[in-house]
Design a protein around this motif. Structure first.
Motif, short mmCIF file in Angstrom:
data_model
loop_
_atom_site.label_atom_id
_atom_site.label_comp_id
_atom_site.label_asym_id
_atom_site.label_seq_id
_atom_site.Cartn_x
_atom_site.Cartn_y
_atom_site.Cartn_z
N VAL A 98 82.59 53.39 -23.69
CA VAL A 98 81.21 53.88 -23.60
C VAL A 98 80.70 54.32 -24.97
N LEU A 102 77.53 52.74 -26.88
CA LEU A 102 76.39 53.56 -27.31
C LEU A 102 76.12 53.37 -28.80
N ALA A 105 74.20 50.32 -29.11
CA ALA A 105 72.80 50.59 -28.76
C ALA A 105 72.07 51.22 -29.94
N GLY A 128 67.91 50.18 -19.52
CA GLY A 128 68.78 51.05 -18.74
C GLY A 128 69.86 51.72 -19.56
N ASP A 129 70.77 52.38 -18.87
CA ASP A 129 71.81 53.17 -19.51
C ASP A 129 73.07 52.33 -19.73
N VAL A 130 73.93 52.82 -20.64
CA VAL A 130 75.26 52.25 -20.80
C VAL A 130 76.10 52.65 -19.59
N LEU A 131 76.79 51.68 -19.01
CA LEU A 131 77.58 51.92 -17.81
C LEU A 131 79.07 51.91 -18.13
N ASN A 132 79.80 52.82 -17.53
CA ASN A 132 81.25 52.85 -17.64
C ASN A 132 81.84 52.05 -16.48
N SER A 146 82.84 48.68 -20.68
CA SER A 146 81.51 49.27 -20.58
C SER A 146 80.48 48.16 -20.61
N LEU A 148 76.11 47.12 -21.20
CA LEU A 148 74.74 47.41 -21.63
C LEU A 148 73.89 46.18 -21.34
#
Length: 245
Positions: A98, A102, A105, A128-132, A146, A148
């Protein structure tokens, strides 16, 4: 810019950041070593308006489609080593997927990428968000994962009355002259937009059409269509299959 070019452009940007990883498209064969991080890109469907914005260049019609597609970026890694201060030995591996995504990003939002996007006439928007996804790792070679998702915006150009010409038929002035003929020189690379009228691109010469045609890999486009709209072309590759079907 065609879809394949846009995808490869983003892959090259991603590889520029993940220089120590193997960056590939989904379903593409890969030979990454187990210890080498892996970045898998999965492009989505292309979205564009049904009708383009039209301009006329050198007597030919050119359609401009503002297009976009999503790209899912999956990072697979075995983590960063946790070293025992006393023994100096690696005792475990920490999930860094993650944090590393990030940081990617951050790179996509950086001034470097903004300038790169401007030069290539594209735009990148984080969606959207970074996903684990460590809990759903489906590759036994890696421990952590992770994800994105980004939206990639670009412009497709349809050149000519029947759109049979390649986009590279659209040529832009370089601001330089041929040393022998002293005629203006042109390039298929579109210059970055600028408010300034000075500099090497200037505003004296307009873009031109140098008709270039070749059939698509699926057999689309014909010599007749190219001749119908221009009367001539500078490069052509016609392949005919013979023999029994």
């Amino acid at each position: 810019m065609r879809v394949g070019q846009a995808k490869e452009l983003f892959r090259a940007l991603t590889q520029q950041y993940f220089g120590g990883a193997n960056v590939v498209f989904a379903n593409q064969s890969r030979t990454a070593k187990q210890k080498e991080p892996l970045v898998v890109l999965t492009p989505g469907n292309v979205h564009r308006p049904q009708a383009p914005n039209y301009t006329f260049v050198d007597g030919e019609v050119v359609g401009h489609y503002l297009s976009r597609f999503s790209i899912t970026v999956d990072l697979f890694t075995n983590g960063s080593p946790v070293v025992d201060e006393v023994s100096g030995k690696t005792v475990a591996y920490e999930d860094n997927a993650v944090d590393d995504m990030l940081s990617f990003a951050d790179f996509l939002n950086s001034e470097h990428t903004v300038q790169w996007s401007h030069q290539n006439d594209v735009s990148i928007l984080i969606d959207g968000d970074v996903l684990n996804l460590t809990g759903v790792v489906n590759d036994t070679s890696y421990e952590f994962r992770s994800r994105l998702t980004v939206q990639f915006y670009f412009t497709q150009k349809a050149v000519g009355a029947s759109t049979a010409l390649l986009e590279s038929s659209l040529q832009y002035p370089t601001g330089e002259k041929d040393p022998e003929t002293q005629e203006p020189t042109y390039t298929p690379t579109e210059p970055p937009e600028t408010d300034s009228k000075s500099g090497p691109w200037g505003d004296e010469e307009e873009p031109i059409i140098v008709p270039t045609f070749e059939p698509s890999a699926s057999g689309g486009g014909t010599e007749e269509l190219a001749k119908e709209e221009t009367g001539y072309f500078t490069e052509v590759e016609i392949k005919e299959e013979t023999g029994n079907e």
